[in-house]
Write an enzyme that holds these catalytic residues in place. Sequence first.
Site, mmCIF file in Angstrom:
data_model
loop_
_atom_site.group_PDB
_atom_site.id
_atom_site.type_symbol
_atom_site.label_atom_id
_atom_site.label_comp_id
_atom_site.label_asym_id
_atom_site.label_seq_id
_atom_site.Cartn_x
_atom_site.Cartn_y
_atom_site.Cartn_z
ATOM 1 C CE LYS A 169 -17.333 -48.626 -75.130
ATOM 2 N NZ LYS A 169 -18.836 -48.980 -75.066
ATOM 3 C CE1 TYR B 230 -23.144 -54.719 -73.533
ATOM 4 C CE2 TYR B 230 -22.081 -52.500 -73.861
ATOM 5 C CZ TYR B 230 -22.104 -53.840 -73.136
ATOM 6 O OH TYR B 230 -21.045 -53.980 -72.176
HETATM 7 C C1 PLP Z 1 -19.424 -49.444 -74.074
HETATM 8 C C2 PLP Z 1 -20.951 -49.068 -73.618
HETATM 9 C C3 PLP Z 1 -21.478 -49.134 -72.537
HETATM 10 C C4 PLP Z 1 -20.861 -49.698 -71.353
HETATM 11 O O1 PLP Z 1 -19.615 -49.017 -70.881
HETATM 12 P P1 PLP Z 1 -18.499 -49.591 -70.052
HETATM 13 O O2 PLP Z 1 -17.490 -48.523 -69.938
HETATM 14 O O3 PLP Z 1 -17.946 -50.951 -70.829
HETATM 15 O O4 PLP Z 1 -19.004 -50.051 -68.694
HETATM 16 C C5 PLP Z 1 -22.671 -48.891 -72.296
HETATM 17 N N1 PLP Z 1 -23.458 -48.247 -73.331
HETATM 18 C C6 PLP Z 1 -23.022 -48.403 -74.560
HETATM 19 C C7 PLP Z 1 -23.859 -47.787 -75.793
HETATM 20 C C8 PLP Z 1 -21.604 -48.642 -74.821
HETATM 21 O O5 PLP Z 1 -21.299 -48.685 -76.208
#
Ligand code: PLP
Length: 422
Positions: free
Chosen positions: A267, A144
Amino acid sequence: MSDWLTRGLDHIWLPYTQMQTAPAPLPVVAAQGARIRLADGRELIDGISSWWTACHGYRHPHIHQAVEAQLAALPHVMFAGLVHEPALRLAARLAALLPGDLERVFFTESGSVAVEVALKMAIQYWRNKGQPEKQRIVYFRHGYHGDTFATMALCDPGEGMHALFAGSMPDQIMAELPEDETMRRAFDLLLDTHRERLAAVIVEPLVQGAGGMKMHDAATLAFIAEACRRHGVLLIADEIMTGFGRTGRMFACEEANVVPDIICLSKALTGGTLPLAATVTRRHVFAAFLSEDPAAALMHGPTYMANALACAAANASLDLFEHESRLAQVAAIEAQLRAELEPCREIAGVADVRIKGAIGAVELSGTIDLHALRRRCVELGVWLRPFGRVLYLMPPFIVTPAELATLTAAVHSVLAERAEAL
Ligand SMILES: *Cc1c(COP(=O)(O)O)cnc(C)c1O
Protein backbone atom coordinates in the site's frame (compact mmCIF):
# COMPACT_ATOMS: atom_id res chain seq x y z
CA MET A 1 -18.61 13.39 -22.28
CA SER A 2 -15.09 12.80 -23.47
CA ASP A 3 -14.54 10.28 -26.20
CA TRP A 4 -12.35 8.01 -24.04
CA LEU A 5 -15.06 7.90 -21.41
CA THR A 6 -18.02 7.05 -23.66
CA ARG A 7 -16.04 4.46 -25.58
CA GLY A 8 -14.21 2.94 -22.66
CA LEU A 9 -17.00 2.59 -20.11
CA ASP A 10 -18.57 -0.25 -22.06
CA HIS A 11 -15.36 -2.22 -21.82
CA ILE A 12 -14.20 -1.77 -18.29
CA TRP A 13 -14.98 -4.11 -15.37
CA LEU A 14 -14.78 -2.36 -12.00
CA PRO A 15 -13.71 -3.91 -8.67
CA TYR A 16 -16.29 -5.02 -6.07
CA THR A 17 -19.03 -3.56 -8.26
CA GLN A 18 -22.41 -4.83 -9.40
CA MET A 19 -22.03 -3.48 -12.91
CA GLN A 20 -25.75 -3.54 -13.67
CA THR A 21 -26.84 -1.20 -10.90
CA ALA A 22 -23.78 0.83 -9.96
CA PRO A 23 -23.75 4.50 -10.96
CA ALA A 24 -21.13 5.45 -13.55
CA PRO A 25 -17.66 5.90 -12.07
CA LEU A 26 -16.35 9.45 -11.80
CA PRO A 27 -13.70 10.39 -14.35
CA VAL A 28 -10.55 11.79 -12.71
CA VAL A 29 -8.13 13.94 -14.69
CA ALA A 30 -5.64 15.08 -12.06
CA ALA A 31 -4.75 14.95 -8.38
CA GLN A 32 -2.65 17.19 -6.17
CA GLY A 33 -1.96 17.10 -2.43
CA ALA A 34 -5.05 15.64 -0.75
CA ARG A 35 -7.32 16.50 -3.70
CA ILE A 36 -8.65 14.63 -6.69
CA ARG A 37 -9.87 16.69 -9.68
CA LEU A 38 -12.77 15.39 -11.72
CA ALA A 39 -13.17 15.87 -15.47
CA ASP A 40 -15.91 18.47 -14.89
CA GLY A 41 -13.52 20.58 -12.78
CA ARG A 42 -14.91 19.69 -9.35
CA GLU A 43 -12.39 18.82 -6.65
CA LEU A 44 -12.79 16.18 -3.97
CA ILE A 45 -10.72 15.87 -0.80
CA ASP A 46 -9.58 12.25 -0.70
CA GLY A 47 -10.56 10.86 2.70
CA ILE A 48 -9.13 7.40 2.05
CA SER A 49 -5.81 8.11 0.28
CA SER A 50 -6.64 6.00 -2.78
CA TRP A 51 -7.10 2.80 -0.82
CA TRP A 52 -4.58 3.89 1.82
CA THR A 53 -1.63 4.35 -0.50
CA ALA A 54 -1.15 8.10 -1.00
CA CYS A 55 0.38 8.89 2.39
CA HIS A 56 2.28 11.95 1.08
CA GLY A 57 -0.68 13.11 -0.96
CA TYR A 58 -0.71 13.11 -4.75
CA ARG A 59 2.10 14.30 -7.01
CA HIS A 60 4.71 14.90 -4.36
CA PRO A 61 7.56 16.57 -6.31
CA HIS A 62 10.28 14.53 -4.60
CA ILE A 63 8.72 11.22 -5.66
CA HIS A 64 8.07 12.58 -9.14
CA GLN A 65 11.67 13.62 -9.64
CA ALA A 66 12.92 10.25 -8.43
CA VAL A 67 10.63 8.33 -10.78
CA GLU A 68 11.50 10.61 -13.73
CA ALA A 69 15.21 10.17 -13.16
CA GLN A 70 14.77 6.41 -12.92
CA LEU A 71 12.63 6.39 -16.07
CA ALA A 72 15.46 8.07 -17.96
CA ALA A 73 18.00 5.52 -16.72
CA LEU A 74 16.23 2.17 -16.41
CA PRO A 75 12.47 1.68 -16.02
CA HIS A 76 12.61 -2.07 -15.64
CA VAL A 77 14.81 -5.11 -15.98
CA MET A 78 14.07 -8.69 -14.97
CA PHE A 79 15.18 -9.50 -11.43
CA ALA A 80 16.51 -13.04 -11.86
CA GLY A 81 20.29 -13.04 -12.03
CA LEU A 82 20.20 -9.24 -12.46
CA VAL A 83 19.88 -6.52 -9.83
CA HIS A 84 19.77 -2.72 -9.83
CA GLU A 85 20.47 0.17 -7.51
CA PRO A 86 16.92 1.23 -6.56
CA ALA A 87 15.94 -2.31 -5.45
CA LEU A 88 19.14 -2.94 -3.48
CA ARG A 89 19.05 0.45 -1.84
CA LEU A 90 15.42 -0.10 -0.92
CA ALA A 91 16.04 -3.59 0.48
CA ALA A 92 18.87 -2.32 2.68
CA ARG A 93 16.79 0.64 3.85
CA LEU A 94 13.79 -1.53 4.71
CA ALA A 95 16.07 -3.89 6.65
CA ALA A 96 17.46 -0.95 8.61
CA LEU A 97 14.03 0.50 9.27
CA LEU A 98 12.22 -2.70 10.29
CA PRO A 99 12.55 -3.97 13.86
CA GLY A 100 14.91 -6.79 14.89
CA ASP A 101 16.57 -8.90 12.23
CA LEU A 102 13.81 -8.57 9.63
CA GLU A 103 16.42 -8.16 6.93
CA ARG A 104 15.77 -10.30 3.84
CA VAL A 105 13.43 -8.74 1.28
CA PHE A 106 11.45 -10.46 -1.47
CA PHE A 107 9.76 -7.97 -3.81
CA THR A 108 6.40 -8.48 -5.51
CA GLU A 109 3.84 -6.14 -7.09
CA SER A 110 0.75 -6.43 -4.92
CA GLY A 111 -0.25 -7.01 -1.34
CA SER A 112 -2.08 -10.25 -2.02
CA VAL A 113 0.99 -11.69 -3.70
CA ALA A 114 3.20 -10.51 -0.84
CA VAL A 115 0.95 -12.53 1.49
CA GLU A 116 0.99 -15.54 -0.88
CA VAL A 117 4.79 -15.43 -0.79
CA ALA A 118 4.76 -15.23 3.01
CA LEU A 119 2.53 -18.33 3.12
CA LYS A 120 4.80 -20.22 0.73
CA MET A 121 7.82 -19.23 2.80
CA ALA A 122 6.17 -20.33 6.05
CA ILE A 123 5.12 -23.72 4.71
CA GLN A 124 8.41 -24.40 2.96
CA TYR A 125 10.33 -23.23 6.04
CA TRP A 126 8.94 -26.19 7.96
CA ARG A 127 9.39 -28.57 5.03
CA ASN A 128 13.04 -27.54 4.77
CA LYS A 129 13.39 -28.17 8.49
CA GLY A 130 12.00 -31.69 8.14
CA GLN A 131 8.47 -30.95 9.36
CA PRO A 132 6.44 -31.08 6.14
CA GLU A 133 3.17 -31.70 8.01
CA LYS A 134 3.23 -28.11 9.34
CA GLN A 135 1.15 -26.48 6.57
CA ARG A 136 -1.90 -24.92 8.16
CA ILE A 137 -2.38 -21.23 8.84
CA VAL A 138 -4.29 -19.63 11.72
CA TYR A 139 -6.03 -16.34 10.89
CA PHE A 140 -8.36 -14.06 12.85
CA ARG A 141 -12.01 -13.18 12.59
CA HIS A 142 -12.47 -9.82 10.80
CA GLY A 143 -9.13 -10.28 9.06
CA TYR A 144 -8.41 -9.38 5.46
CA HIS A 145 -5.30 -10.52 3.61
CA GLY A 146 -6.13 -10.22 -0.08
CA ASP A 147 -8.29 -11.39 -2.96
CA THR A 148 -6.31 -14.32 -4.40
CA PHE A 149 -7.33 -17.86 -3.51
CA ALA A 150 -4.84 -18.57 -0.74
CA THR A 151 -5.43 -15.14 0.82
CA MET A 152 -9.24 -15.29 0.52
CA ALA A 153 -9.04 -18.41 2.67
CA LEU A 154 -7.61 -16.18 5.44
CA CYS A 155 -10.32 -13.50 5.31
CA ASP A 156 -13.26 -13.31 7.69
CA PRO A 157 -15.66 -16.09 6.65
CA GLY A 158 -18.65 -13.82 7.20
CA GLU A 159 -17.42 -10.83 5.24
CA GLY A 160 -15.04 -12.21 2.66
CA MET A 161 -15.75 -14.33 -0.35
CA HIS A 162 -15.48 -17.58 1.56
CA ALA A 163 -18.96 -18.87 0.86
CA LEU A 164 -18.76 -18.22 -2.87
CA PHE A 165 -15.51 -20.10 -3.35
CA ALA A 166 -15.65 -22.64 -0.53
CA GLY A 167 -14.22 -25.86 -1.89
CA SER A 168 -11.74 -24.04 -4.13
CA MET A 169 -9.71 -22.71 -1.24
CA PRO A 170 -7.34 -24.30 1.25
CA ASP A 171 -8.99 -25.04 4.57
CA GLN A 172 -7.42 -22.87 7.27
CA ILE A 173 -8.13 -22.30 10.95
CA MET A 174 -9.93 -19.20 12.20
CA ALA A 175 -9.28 -17.84 15.69
CA GLU A 176 -10.75 -15.02 17.72
CA LEU A 177 -8.38 -12.22 18.65
CA PRO A 178 -7.23 -13.10 22.18
CA GLU A 179 -8.32 -9.84 23.79
CA ASP A 180 -9.06 -11.06 27.31
CA GLU A 181 -7.91 -13.84 29.64
CA THR A 182 -10.57 -16.34 28.56
CA MET A 183 -9.80 -15.78 24.90
CA ARG A 184 -6.09 -16.01 25.60
CA ARG A 185 -6.55 -19.44 27.15
CA ALA A 186 -8.65 -20.48 24.15
CA PHE A 187 -6.03 -19.21 21.70
CA ASP A 188 -3.28 -21.00 23.59
CA LEU A 189 -5.28 -24.20 23.50
CA LEU A 190 -5.93 -23.80 19.76
CA LEU A 191 -2.22 -23.45 19.00
CA ASP A 192 -1.40 -26.32 21.31
CA THR A 193 -4.01 -28.61 19.74
CA HIS A 194 -2.90 -27.95 16.17
CA ARG A 195 0.81 -27.24 16.71
CA GLU A 196 1.97 -30.30 14.73
CA ARG A 197 0.22 -29.10 11.59
CA LEU A 198 0.55 -25.34 12.03
CA ALA A 199 2.98 -23.40 9.87
CA ALA A 200 2.05 -19.88 10.90
CA VAL A 201 -0.35 -17.41 12.45
CA ILE A 202 -1.16 -14.37 10.32
CA VAL A 203 -2.36 -11.10 11.84
CA GLU A 204 -2.93 -7.49 10.86
CA PRO A 205 -1.21 -5.82 13.82
CA LEU A 206 -3.36 -3.40 15.89
CA VAL A 207 -5.87 -2.58 13.14
CA GLN A 208 -7.74 -5.06 10.97
CA GLY A 209 -8.42 -3.01 7.86
CA ALA A 210 -10.78 -4.13 5.13
CA GLY A 211 -12.53 -6.54 7.52
CA GLY A 212 -14.06 -3.53 9.29
CA MET A 213 -11.36 -1.35 10.92
CA LYS A 214 -11.42 -3.40 14.11
CA MET A 215 -8.73 -2.39 16.58
CA HIS A 216 -6.89 -4.30 19.30
CA ASP A 217 -4.25 -3.25 21.79
CA ALA A 218 -0.52 -3.84 21.84
CA ALA A 219 -0.85 -6.36 24.71
CA THR A 220 -3.04 -8.58 22.52
CA LEU A 221 -0.50 -8.46 19.72
CA ALA A 222 2.34 -9.17 22.15
CA PHE A 223 0.38 -12.16 23.50
CA ILE A 224 -0.12 -13.56 19.99
CA ALA A 225 3.61 -13.25 19.28
CA GLU A 226 4.52 -14.89 22.57
CA ALA A 227 2.05 -17.75 22.02
CA CYS A 228 3.52 -18.36 18.55
CA ARG A 229 7.00 -18.53 19.99
CA ARG A 230 5.96 -20.93 22.75
CA HIS A 231 4.18 -23.30 20.36
CA GLY A 232 6.76 -23.27 17.57
CA VAL A 233 4.60 -21.50 15.00
CA LEU A 234 5.79 -18.67 12.73
CA LEU A 235 4.19 -15.24 13.04
CA ILE A 236 3.33 -13.38 9.84
CA ALA A 237 2.50 -9.69 10.33
CA ASP A 238 0.42 -8.34 7.47
CA GLU A 239 1.33 -4.64 7.70
CA ILE A 240 0.16 -3.91 4.17
CA MET A 241 -2.34 -1.42 5.56
CA THR A 242 -0.72 -0.45 8.88
CA GLY A 243 2.88 -0.09 7.66
CA PHE A 244 4.54 3.28 7.05
CA GLY A 245 3.12 5.36 9.83
CA ARG A 246 -0.63 4.78 9.55
CA THR A 247 -1.10 3.69 13.18
CA GLY A 248 1.31 6.26 14.62
CA ARG A 249 4.57 4.27 14.52
CA MET A 250 6.48 3.46 11.37
CA PHE A 251 5.22 -0.13 11.78
CA ALA A 252 2.38 -1.19 14.08
CA CYS A 253 4.43 -4.12 15.47
CA GLU A 254 6.82 -1.64 17.08
CA GLU A 255 4.14 -0.52 19.52
CA ALA A 256 4.05 -4.04 21.00
CA ASN A 257 7.82 -4.63 20.69
CA VAL A 258 6.99 -7.55 18.44
CA VAL A 259 9.37 -8.80 15.75
CA PRO A 260 7.33 -11.09 13.50
CA ASP A 261 9.12 -13.84 11.57
CA ILE A 262 7.74 -12.50 8.31
CA ILE A 263 6.24 -9.09 7.52
CA CYS A 264 4.23 -8.07 4.44
CA LEU A 265 4.33 -4.50 3.15
CA SER A 266 2.68 -2.74 0.22
CA LYS A 267 0.00 0.00 0.00
CA ALA A 268 1.97 3.10 1.18
CA LEU A 269 5.35 1.62 0.25
CA THR A 270 5.64 3.80 -2.88
CA GLY A 271 3.56 6.64 -1.45
CA GLY A 272 0.73 5.65 -3.75
CA THR A 273 2.52 6.14 -7.04
CA LEU A 274 3.39 2.70 -8.39
CA PRO A 275 2.52 -0.88 -7.47
CA LEU A 276 5.07 -2.59 -5.25
CA ALA A 277 5.04 -4.99 -2.31
CA ALA A 278 7.63 -6.67 -0.14
CA THR A 279 7.75 -9.79 2.00
CA VAL A 280 10.53 -9.39 4.54
CA THR A 281 11.83 -12.21 6.73
CA ARG A 282 13.97 -12.60 9.80
CA ARG A 283 17.42 -14.12 9.40
CA HIS A 284 16.41 -17.58 10.68
CA VAL A 285 13.60 -17.86 8.11
CA PHE A 286 15.94 -17.08 5.23
CA ALA A 287 18.56 -19.45 6.68
CA ALA A 288 16.12 -22.36 6.40
CA PHE A 289 16.24 -21.99 2.59
CA LEU A 290 20.04 -22.20 2.37
CA SER A 291 21.08 -25.68 1.28
CA GLU A 292 23.02 -27.72 -1.27
CA ASP A 293 19.60 -28.98 -2.35
CA PRO A 294 18.06 -26.91 -5.19
CA ALA A 295 14.59 -28.03 -4.06
CA ALA A 296 15.06 -26.11 -0.79
CA ALA A 297 15.04 -22.78 -2.68
CA LEU A 298 12.02 -20.48 -2.79
CA MET A 299 10.34 -21.04 -6.15
CA HIS A 300 8.61 -17.76 -6.81
CA GLY A 301 9.27 -14.84 -9.14
CA PRO A 302 6.70 -12.37 -10.43
CA THR A 303 7.65 -11.01 -13.85
CA TYR A 304 7.67 -7.39 -12.70
CA MET A 305 9.15 -7.97 -9.27
CA ALA A 306 11.38 -5.16 -7.96
CA ASN A 307 10.34 -2.88 -10.83
CA ALA A 308 12.95 -0.13 -10.85
CA LEU A 309 10.47 2.75 -11.17
CA ALA A 310 8.47 1.44 -8.23
CA CYS A 311 11.61 0.92 -6.14
CA ALA A 312 12.77 4.47 -6.96
CA ALA A 313 9.37 5.76 -5.83
CA ALA A 314 9.62 3.75 -2.60
CA ASN A 315 13.11 5.11 -1.89
CA ALA A 316 11.81 8.64 -2.44
CA SER A 317 8.88 7.88 -0.14
CA LEU A 318 11.28 6.74 2.60
CA ASP A 319 13.28 9.98 2.10
CA LEU A 320 10.08 11.88 2.85
CA PHE A 321 9.54 9.93 6.06
CA GLU A 322 13.09 10.94 7.02
CA HIS A 323 12.91 14.60 6.03
CA GLU A 324 9.31 15.60 6.63
CA SER A 325 7.56 15.13 9.95
CA ARG A 326 5.11 12.43 8.89
CA LEU A 327 4.68 10.76 12.28
CA ALA A 328 4.02 14.13 13.91
CA GLN A 329 1.40 14.75 11.23
CA VAL A 330 -0.18 11.39 12.04
CA ALA A 331 -0.31 12.35 15.74
CA ALA A 332 -2.00 15.65 14.83
CA ILE A 333 -4.50 13.85 12.60
CA GLU A 334 -5.26 11.43 15.44
CA ALA A 335 -5.94 14.31 17.85
CA GLN A 336 -8.22 16.03 15.33
CA LEU A 337 -10.08 12.79 14.57
CA ARG A 338 -10.66 12.31 18.31
CA ALA A 339 -12.04 15.81 18.66
CA GLU A 340 -14.19 15.80 15.53
CA LEU A 341 -15.21 12.18 14.92
CA GLU A 342 -15.85 10.98 18.50
CA PRO A 343 -19.02 13.14 18.75
CA CYS A 344 -20.56 10.98 15.97
CA ARG A 345 -21.27 8.48 18.78
CA GLU A 346 -24.26 10.63 19.72
CA ILE A 347 -25.89 10.21 16.30
CA ALA A 348 -28.66 7.62 16.02
CA GLY A 349 -27.59 4.51 14.15
CA VAL A 350 -23.93 4.82 15.14
CA ALA A 351 -22.72 1.71 16.97
CA ASP A 352 -19.07 2.61 17.59
CA VAL A 353 -16.33 5.12 16.80
CA ARG A 354 -12.73 3.86 16.66
CA ILE A 355 -9.61 5.93 16.19
CA LYS A 356 -5.98 4.89 15.88
CA GLY A 357 -3.27 7.04 14.31
CA ALA A 358 -4.53 8.46 11.02
CA ILE A 359 -7.48 6.06 10.96
CA GLY A 360 -10.95 7.08 12.07
CA ALA A 361 -13.80 4.61 11.72
CA VAL A 362 -17.50 4.94 12.43
CA GLU A 363 -19.36 1.66 12.64
CA LEU A 364 -23.11 1.79 12.04
CA SER A 365 -25.78 -0.52 13.36
CA GLY A 366 -27.21 -0.99 9.87
CA THR A 367 -25.97 -0.89 6.29
CA ILE A 368 -25.18 2.23 4.28
CA ASP A 369 -26.66 2.96 0.86
CA LEU A 370 -23.37 3.18 -1.00
CA HIS A 371 -24.72 4.98 -4.06
CA ALA A 372 -26.63 7.62 -2.14
CA LEU A 373 -23.65 8.14 0.11
CA ARG A 374 -21.33 8.69 -2.82
CA ARG A 375 -23.68 11.23 -4.38
CA ARG A 376 -23.91 13.16 -1.12
CA CYS A 377 -20.15 13.02 -0.50
CA VAL A 378 -19.43 14.42 -3.93
CA GLU A 379 -21.85 17.28 -3.19
CA LEU A 380 -19.91 17.89 0.02
CA GLY A 381 -16.61 17.84 -1.87
CA VAL A 382 -15.15 14.68 -0.37
CA TRP A 383 -14.26 11.19 -1.54
CA LEU A 384 -15.17 8.32 0.82
CA ARG A 385 -15.86 4.66 0.20
CA PRO A 386 -17.19 2.70 3.18
CA PHE A 387 -17.22 -1.06 3.43
CA GLY A 388 -20.23 -2.78 4.87
CA ARG A 389 -21.32 -0.85 7.91
CA VAL A 390 -18.07 1.00 8.42
CA LEU A 391 -17.54 4.54 7.21
CA TYR A 392 -13.94 5.54 7.74
CA LEU A 393 -11.32 8.20 7.13
CA MET A 394 -7.70 7.43 6.27
CA PRO A 395 -6.52 10.73 4.81
CA PRO A 396 -3.10 11.45 3.33
CA PHE A 397 -0.72 12.49 6.15
CA ILE A 398 -0.24 15.89 4.49
CA VAL A 399 -3.96 16.71 4.75
CA THR A 400 -4.41 20.22 6.19
CA PRO A 401 -6.45 20.71 9.38
CA ALA A 402 -9.06 22.56 7.28
CA GLU A 403 -9.28 19.72 4.76
CA LEU A 404 -9.58 17.18 7.55
CA ALA A 405 -12.30 19.29 9.15
CA THR A 406 -14.18 19.20 5.84
CA LEU A 407 -13.87 15.40 5.84
CA THR A 408 -15.07 14.94 9.42
CA ALA A 409 -17.91 17.42 8.84
CA ALA A 410 -18.97 15.44 5.78
CA VAL A 411 -19.02 12.22 7.81
CA HIS A 412 -21.07 14.00 10.45
CA SER A 413 -23.52 15.34 7.83
CA VAL A 414 -24.15 12.06 6.06
CA LEU A 415 -24.64 10.27 9.40
CA ALA A 416 -26.99 12.95 10.71
CA GLU A 417 -29.01 12.88 7.48
CA ARG A 418 -29.14 9.11 7.63
CA ALA A 419 -30.31 9.27 11.27
CA GLU A 420 -33.18 11.53 10.26
CA ALA A 421 -34.30 9.01 7.67
CA LEU A 422 -34.14 6.08 10.16
C1 PLP B 1 -4.98 -4.27 0.77
C2 PLP B 1 -4.51 -5.37 1.64
C3 PLP B 1 -4.06 -6.58 1.11
C4 PLP B 1 -4.09 -6.89 -0.36
O1 PLP B 1 -3.30 -6.03 -1.11
P1 PLP B 1 -3.57 -5.89 -2.69
O2 PLP B 1 -2.46 -5.01 -3.15
O3 PLP B 1 -4.92 -5.29 -2.85
O4 PLP B 1 -3.48 -7.26 -3.26
C5 PLP B 1 -3.61 -7.55 1.99
N1 PLP B 1 -3.59 -7.33 3.32
C6 PLP B 1 -4.01 -6.18 3.87
C7 PLP B 1 -3.95 -5.99 5.34
C8 PLP B 1 -4.49 -5.16 3.05
O5 PLP B 1 -4.93 -4.03 3.59
